[in-house]
Design a protein around this motif. Structure first.
Motif, short mmCIF file in Angstrom:
data_model
loop_
_atom_site.label_atom_id
_atom_site.label_comp_id
_atom_site.label_asym_id
_atom_site.label_seq_id
_atom_site.Cartn_x
_atom_site.Cartn_y
_atom_site.Cartn_z
N SER A 2 -20.10 11.16 34.98
CA SER A 2 -19.20 11.42 34.87
C SER A 2 -19.24 10.75 34.30
O SER A 2 -17.66 10.03 33.50
CB SER A 2 -18.74 11.23 36.45
OG SER A 2 -19.32 9.45 36.76
N MET A 3 -20.15 9.38 34.13
CA MET A 3 -19.38 8.35 32.02
C MET A 3 -21.51 8.29 31.84
O MET A 3 -21.99 8.83 32.54
CB MET A 3 -18.62 7.10 33.27
CG MET A 3 -20.29 6.65 34.88
SD MET A 3 -19.39 4.69 35.14
CE MET A 3 -20.00 3.80 33.43
N THR A 18 -23.92 6.07 35.12
CA THR A 18 -23.79 7.26 35.22
C THR A 18 -22.71 7.63 36.21
O THR A 18 -21.79 8.33 36.18
CB THR A 18 -24.57 8.26 35.81
OG1 THR A 18 -25.44 8.19 36.96
CG2 THR A 18 -25.86 8.32 34.15
N MET A 19 -22.94 6.79 37.54
CA MET A 19 -21.58 6.67 37.80
C MET A 19 -20.48 6.03 38.49
O MET A 19 -19.23 5.78 38.30
CB MET A 19 -21.89 6.99 39.28
CG MET A 19 -22.99 8.22 39.90
SD MET A 19 -22.06 9.90 39.96
CE MET A 19 -21.14 10.03 41.12
N ARG A 20 -20.81 4.49 38.02
CA ARG A 20 -20.00 3.33 38.14
C ARG A 20 -20.84 2.27 37.60
O ARG A 20 -22.29 2.35 37.85
CB ARG A 20 -19.92 2.86 39.77
CG ARG A 20 -18.65 1.79 38.91
CD ARG A 20 -18.60 1.21 40.77
NE ARG A 20 -17.99 0.13 40.98
CZ ARG A 20 -16.10 -0.12 40.87
NH1 ARG A 20 -15.62 0.94 40.86
NH2 ARG A 20 -15.65 -1.23 41.18
N THR A 26 -15.58 1.18 36.26
CA THR A 26 -14.93 2.35 36.62
C THR A 26 -15.06 3.29 36.05
O THR A 26 -15.76 2.93 34.44
CB THR A 26 -13.48 2.51 37.33
OG1 THR A 26 -12.79 2.12 36.16
CG2 THR A 26 -13.27 1.57 38.88
N GLU A 27 -15.58 4.60 36.43
CA GLU A 27 -15.70 5.91 34.89
C GLU A 27 -14.43 5.72 34.37
O GLU A 27 -14.99 5.75 33.07
CB GLU A 27 -15.43 7.07 35.78
CG GLU A 27 -15.56 8.29 35.03
CD GLU A 27 -15.38 9.56 36.07
OE1 GLU A 27 -15.07 10.48 35.28
OE2 GLU A 27 -15.67 9.10 37.38
N LYS A 31 -14.74 5.22 30.09
CA LYS A 31 -14.02 6.59 28.75
C LYS A 31 -13.01 6.39 28.32
O LYS A 31 -13.47 6.50 26.79
CB LYS A 31 -13.80 7.72 29.94
CG LYS A 31 -15.31 8.34 30.93
CD LYS A 31 -14.39 9.25 31.67
CE LYS A 31 -15.52 10.43 32.42
NZ LYS A 31 -15.36 11.55 32.36
#
Length: 541
Positions: A2-3, A18-20, A26-27, A31
């Motif tokens: 997600s990130m 990769t998640m938070r 936050t994602e 982004k």
């Protein structure tokens, strides 16, 4: 995934969040920050391809610097403000003259709303560069530029700018879009980033000292008084000046936290009798220290940790490049003045701070002050009273492994002196390590940007001792890092020719094995081991 973010030392598993974010972002925030950086690359390509006169675009230069600062770790968690900044930079980008053909997508893409921004961001983040080594070098340059932008913004807030720094920022960001550049090209650009890092830190040093005087040896109170109070955190001295002017005579005290501690060393601020002292320690301790402080907290820059309670969040104000959702943000008027009346009014309704420690700490050993003691220092070295200096500058952080730095300081022999700057100091500035012939064994130069002072001191000592190589000095570098301002400090030291720097508590996750190998072979960069082994290594080098 997600990130993906690996710009700070605490990144998950030392590889990437990769998640938070471990920082708390936050994602969506991650982004949006990726897309803001991509937009800045597009702005930069238009500037470079259009051969635009950077001197003639001060407004754009400031917005680019502010945008970079907003993406530094722990600076801005407010997705709304980052979205607004993307729109602002896209508008600026599209208003820049550039060739009509051959531009990179970063210089031409369009988005219409938050959804399209997030969709675009998914394709342009860190991992969009497939070659691991190229990605590593590009990100190291970008992170260095972020740190450089932070220092440039502080200088600009005090009226000091240098358009050659902005010109380099455009050059560097545009270069990260150029697939024709080789790894060797990017290594050269990395060192050039360090060169401009030195230039930017020198500019900020000039801005601070010309306005507030040269730091001087100062004893800083770490206890409290019984008045309502405001806690100011971050790095921006111009914000502190405005706050002190507006609290003067109100019955409200002002305390520093974290990286704002060195403000006490400047002669200018000593005229404010409500400028009481420093409360607490480094940035990550705020989760425990903001509660008992009771009063409002003003963040002027990065180092925000997501608050644990709504009660604390309601007391947090942000300004400048910082931001947190649900916290009130204070913008300047058209003359650069900020109205802190709401912060002051809140302080008057809240209890005085609880005392969490007492006594004092000593700092103010920036280059001007240390060079004033140069004869004493040189004599101590020549006589053997001082065997070695240890530069232990940089950042603090939450990891238990950072206890290494406290133990390292405790176990250093009594004939050694620690030179420090940045919040790493909080690992050892309250240990009571004594002095050598009146020279304190912990010499605090100031904020992270004051690592420049440590470089000036080293170069002056090199001159005094008549050495042809800075690495022949009795100085060892054992530096802690956390975020992107530490990256530009590292690159600046490499540019100045400093070798055999030990960096910890872990090496950056953004270093690919091949890039790490280059740093080891060319500059002697190394990680840390055990306290005992490292002390032995340094003392016998």
């Amino acid at each position: 995934m997600s990130m993906f973010c690996y710009q700070c030392q605490e990144t998950a598993g030392g590889k990437g969040c990769t998640m938070r974010g471990v920082c708390g972002k936050t994602e969506e925030v991650a982004k949006l920050q990726d897309l803001l950086i991509y937009t800045l690359k597009g702005v930069s390509e238009r500037v470079i391809q259009g051969k635009l006169d950077v001197d003639a675009m001060p407004g754009t230069n400031r917005e680019v610097i502010n945008s970079l600062f907003m993406t530094i770790t722990n600076a801005n968690f407010d997705d709304g403000s980052i979205e607004a900044q993307i729109k602002r930079m896209l508008s600026i980008r599209d208003g820049l003259t550039a060739p009509t053909e051959g531009l990179h997508d970063a210089a031409t893409f369009t988005v219409s709303d938050r959804t399209s921004m997030l969709e675009k961001a998914a394709d342009v983040g860190v991992l969009s560069t497939e070659n691991e080594d190229v990605r590593s070098l590009r990100e190291m340059i970008i992170y260095g530029v972020k740190g450089m932008a932070a220092y440039a913004e502080h200088a600009a807030n005090l009226g000091k700018t240098d358009d050659t720094i902005s010109a380099f920022i455009y050059e560097a960001l545009a270069a990260t879009l150029d697939d024709a550049l080789t790894a060797d090209d990017l290594v050269a650009l990395t060192l050039k980033t360090g060169e401009y890092g030195v230039k930017t830190m020198a500019l900020l040093d000039e801005a601070n000292t010309s306005k507030y005087g040269s730091p001087e040896i100062t004893e800083v109170n770490i206890g409290v008084r019984q008045n309502p109070a405001i806690l100011i955190s971050g790095h921006d001295l111009a914000d502190l000046e405005q706050l002190l002017e507006q609290t003067k005579g109100t019955g409200v005290d002002v305390y520093t936290h974290g990286e704002m501690l060195p403000a006490h060393y400047y002669p200018f601020f000593k005229k404010y009798d409500n400028f009481v002292g420093n409360y607490g320690g480094s940035w990550w301790r705020q989760v425990d220290e903001f509660g008992p402080f009771h009063g409002p907290i003003l963040f002027t820059t990065n180092c925000i940790v997501p608050p644990r309670s709504e009660e604390i969040r309601a007391r947090i104000f942000t300004t400048g490049s910082s931001g947190y959702p649900g916290c009130r943000h204070i913008d300047p008027d058209e003359h650069g003045k900020k109205d802190f009346s709401e912060v002051i009014a809140l302080a008057k309704t809240l209890p005085a701070p609880e005392e969490i420690e007492s006594g004092s700490i000593v700092g103010g050993f920036a280059h001007n002050q240390v060079l004033a003691l140069a004869d004493k220092v040189v004599e101590a070295v020549k006589s053997g009273a001082i065997r070695k200096f240890f530069v232990m500058a940089g950042c603090d952080g939450r990891m238990k492994s950072r206890e290494y730095y406290t133990e390292f300081a405790k176990k250093l022999p009594a004939d050694t002196v620690i030179l420090t700057a940045g919040c790493a100091k909080y690992r050892y500035n309250k240990l009571g390590l004594g002095d050598i012939g009146g020279i304190p064994r912990v010499l605090d130069a100031g904020q992270c940007n004051d690592s420049y002072s440590l470089a000036v001191i080293a170069m002056k000592l090199q001159e005094v001792f008549g050495l042809d190589d800075i690495n022949k000095l009795p100085i060892a570098f054992n530096i802690a890092w956390y975020e992107q301002k530490a990256v530009i400090v590292l690159l600046a030291l490499l540019y100045l020719g400093v070798k055999n720097i030990h960096l910890g508590p872990t090496l950056p996750g953004f270093l690919s094995p091949n890039v790490a190998k280059v740093l080891v072979e060319k500059f002697g960069i190394a990680g840390i081991g055990t306290v005992e082994d490292d002390i032995d290594l340094f003392l016998n080098a």
